[in-house]
Design an enzyme around this catalytic site. Structure first.
Site, PDB file in Angstrom:
ATOM      1  N   TYR A 144       0.864  -1.179   0.000  1.00 34.40           N
ATOM      2  CA  TYR A 144       0.000   0.000   0.000  1.00 34.40           C
ATOM      3  C   TYR A 144       0.902   1.231   0.000  1.00 34.40           C
ATOM      4  O   TYR A 144       1.793   1.348   0.836  1.00 34.40           O
ATOM      5  CB  TYR A 144      -0.889  -0.023   1.250  1.00 34.40           C
ATOM      6  CG  TYR A 144      -1.816   1.160   1.383  1.00 34.40           C
ATOM      7  CD1 TYR A 144      -2.979   1.249   0.629  1.00 34.40           C
ATOM      8  CD2 TYR A 144      -1.541   2.178   2.290  1.00 34.40           C
ATOM      9  CE1 TYR A 144      -3.836   2.328   0.753  1.00 34.40           C
ATOM     10  CE2 TYR A 144      -2.403   3.262   2.435  1.00 34.40           C
ATOM     11  CZ  TYR A 144      -3.538   3.330   1.663  1.00 34.40           C
ATOM     12  OH  TYR A 144      -4.388   4.400   1.796  1.00 34.40           O
ATOM     13  N   ASP A 239       9.335   2.769  -0.500  1.00 34.50           N
ATOM     14  CA  ASP A 239       8.319   3.441   0.304  1.00 34.50           C
ATOM     15  C   ASP A 239       8.673   3.177   1.765  1.00 34.50           C
ATOM     16  O   ASP A 239       8.390   2.103   2.303  1.00 34.50           O
ATOM     17  CB  ASP A 239       6.939   2.887  -0.061  1.00 34.50           C
ATOM     18  CG  ASP A 239       5.830   3.453   0.814  1.00 34.50           C
ATOM     19  OD1 ASP A 239       6.142   4.040   1.875  1.00 34.50           O
ATOM     20  OD2 ASP A 239       4.656   3.280   0.458  1.00 34.50           O
ATOM     21  N   LYS A 267       4.374   9.996   7.912  1.00 29.77           N
ATOM     22  CA  LYS A 267       4.019  10.464   9.250  1.00 29.77           C
ATOM     23  C   LYS A 267       5.146  10.505  10.284  1.00 29.77           C
ATOM     24  O   LYS A 267       5.143  11.359  11.165  1.00 29.77           O
ATOM     25  CB  LYS A 267       2.867   9.624   9.758  1.00 29.77           C
ATOM     26  CG  LYS A 267       2.993   8.137   9.404  1.00 29.77           C
ATOM     27  CD  LYS A 267       1.621   7.471   9.295  1.00 29.77           C
ATOM     28  CE  LYS A 267       1.696   6.168   8.509  1.00 29.77           C
ATOM     29  NZ  LYS A 267       0.422   5.687   8.068  1.00 29.77           N
TER      30      LYS A 267
END
Ligand code: HOZ
Length: 429
Positions: A144, A239, A267
Site C-alpha cells: 500500500y 516506500d 508520518k
C-alpha cells in the site's frame, strides 16, 4: 468495559462523515463492533471517551516511536505556534529539517517535504516517470502506497480490509500502467521486465511490507530487484513511510543495506503531525520544479508546526544511540511471549517480525506475500482483536496491518499484554 459514549459518537459521526470515519480501517468494519473514540493519550497509553485505557500497539500507525505526547515534541509545537502557523513562504526551519533528515537518510542528497505518505509516493512516481520518460511502474500485490490512483490496484491496508483492493474510480488507463508482481517473488519481476522492455519507469516497494501484516523481504529479494532495476535502467523507489526512522536511523535502506533511487517518507517525519517527503540524489531531484520541469507543489508543504514537531522527534531519535536496540528487544519480548502462549495449542499461527514491526497471523502457512497473508482465519482474528481490546490492549483492527511498538511501552506493559493474550486464548478455538 463500557463503550456507550464511543458508540453514541460513532452514530453521530455516521451522520456527517462517510462510514463515520476519516480513514476506513478505523471503522472496525472487518473485525465488527464499534470503534472507540480517543480523548487523549500519553506515553504508551490511549484513553477513550468512555474512561477506558489501552496499551497502544499502533502508535498512530507508526510515527509515535517515542510514545504519545512526547514532551519535547509537544513543547516544540507550543513554542512554534505562537509565531504563526502557515505562510506559504520559505522558513529557516525547513532548511534545518531538510539537512537533519538528510543526515539520517542514507544515499540521498535532496529532500522535498509534502503532507502525507500518499503525496510522497504519488510525487515520487511522477518524478520517476518524468526522469526515465517511461510510463509503467511495478507494484507488489498487498503493498500500500497511499490512496493515489496508480496504487489502488491490489492494494493492502484498508483497501483489502474492505474487500476492494482495486478501487472503483481508478480508470483503466491508469490501471494498465501499474503492473503487479507478488511480494518476495523475484521471478515475477524478471518476467515483467522481459515482457515490457524499456517501458518500466520504476519499481515501488515497501522494503518491509507493513500493509498486509508485517512481511519482511526474503534474503536476496531486495538485492535482486535492485539489480533488475540497474540492468533495465529503471528506478527503485523505497516506500519508507512505515520503516523510515523506525527500523534504524536510516530506515530499511540502512538496516538492509540496499540503496534506493528515491525514498518516500510519511508520518514519522512529522512526529505525529502531517508530514511526508521524498528524497533522491541530485541527478534525479534536479528534474523537479522549479529547478526542472516535473511539477509538484503544496501550500502546507514544509509547514512550520509540522517541521518543528518532526525536527524535535528526529533529534531525539538521533541522540538516543540505544533506541533501535531497545525497540527491537521490546518487540522480541512480545514475540517470545506470544510464541510461548501459543506453544502446543491447537491454534495454527505464524508470527512475522522485523525490529519494532510485528504481526500475528492465524494461519498454518508461512506468510511471505499477499496470498499467504490472506490465508489467515479472519473470524479468529476478530475474536482475538476484541478479546484484547476488552483487556485494554489496542491492536490494529485488521489482520492486514502491522503493529508498531513505541519506546514508552515498558517490559511490564509487554508482559501484561502477553498475560492478556494467555487469558483470552481459550476463546479463540
Ligand atoms: N491505512 C493506514 C494504515 N496502514 C490507516 C490510516 C488510519 O486509519 O489512520
Amino acid at each position: 468495559m463500557r463503550y456507550q459514549r464511543s458508540s453514541d459518537l460513532f452514530k453521530e459521526a455516521q451522520r456527517h462523515i462517510p462510514g463515520g470515519v476519516n480513514s476506513p480501517v478505523r471503522a472496525f468494519k472487518s473485525v465488527g463492533g464499534t470503534p472507540i473514540f480517543i480523548k487523549n493519550a500519553k506515553g504508551a497509553r490511549l484513553y477513550d471517551e468512555d474512561g477506558n485505557s489501552y496499551l497502544d500497539y499502533i502508535s498512530s500507525w507508526g510515527p509515535l516511536i517515542l510514545g504519545h505526547a512526547y514532551a519535547p515534541v509537544i513543547q516544540a509545537i507550543k513554542d512554534r505556534s505562537d509565531k504563526g502557523t502557515s505562510f506559504g513562504i520559505p522558513t529557516a526551519l525547513e532548511n534545518e529539517m531538510a539537512s537533519f533528515a538528510l543526515k539520517m537518510i542514507p544515499n540521498m542528497e535532496k529532500i522535498r517535504f509534502v503532507n502525507s505518505g500518499t503525496e510522497a509516493c504519488m510525487s515520487a512516481v511522477r518524478l520517476a516517470r518524468g526522469v526515465t520518460k517511461r510510463e509503467k511502474i511495478i507494484k507488489f500485490k498487498g503493498c500500500y502506497h497511499g490512496h493515489s490512483d496508480a496504487f489502488l490496484i491490489q492494494a493492502g491496508s484498508g483497501a483489502v480490509t474492505f474487500g476492494s483492493p482495486s478501487s472503483p474510480g481508478v480508470t483503466k488507463g491508469t490501471a494498465k500502467d501499474t503492473i503487479l508482481a507478488n511480494y518476495n517473488n523475484l521471478e515475477d519481476v524478471e518476467i515483467i521486465f522481459k515482457e515490457h522492455p524499456d517501458k518500466i519507469a520504476a519499481i515501488i516497494i515497501e522494503p518491509v511490507a507493513g500493509n498486509m501484516g508485517c512481511i519482511p523481504p526474503k534474503e536476496g529479494f531486495l538485492e535482486g530487484i535492485r539489480s533488475l532495476c540497474d540492468q533495465n535502467e529503471s528506478l527503485l523507489i523505497f516506500d519508507e513511510v512505515m520503516t523510515g526512522f523506525r527500523l534504524a536511523r536510516g530506515g530499511a535502506q540502512e538496516l538492509l543495506g540496499i540503496k534506493a533511487d528515491i525514498a518516500t517518507y510519511g508520518k514519522v517525519l512529522g512526529g505525529g503531525l502531517p508530514v511526508g517527503a521524498f528524497a533522491a540524489r541530485n541527478e534525479i531531484m534536479k528534474h523537479l520544479a522549479p529547478e526542472g520541469p516535473i511539477y509538484q507543489a503544496g501550500t502546507l508543504s514544509g509547514n512550520p508546526l509540522a517541521m518543528s514537531a518532526g525536527l524535535s522527534m528526529l533529534k531525539a531519535l538521533y541522540a538516543d544511540e540505544q533506541i533501535y536496540q531497545r525497540l527491537n528487544k521490546k518487540t522480541e519480548r512480545l514475540e517470545t511471549g506470544f510464541r510461548d502462549v501459543l506453544k502446543n495449542k491447537n491454534i495454527p499461527y505464524h508470527i512475522n517480525r522485523l525490529g519494532s514491526m510485528i504481526s500475528l497471523h492465524f494461519t498454518d502457512k508461512a506468510v511471505f506475500d499477499f496470498e499467504t497473508a490472506a490465508s489467515g482465519n479472519s473470524k479468529r482474528f476478530s475474536k482475538y482483536f476484541h478479546g484484547m481490546l476488552k483487556k485494554g490492549i489496542y491492536l490494529p483492527p485488521s489482520p492486514y496491518e502491522s503493529y508498531f511498538l513505541n519506546d514508552a511501552l515498558t517490559n511490564q506493559d509487554i508482559d501484561q499484554t502477553v498475560n492478556c493474550f494467555a487469558e483470552i486464548l481459550k476463546d479463540l478455538s
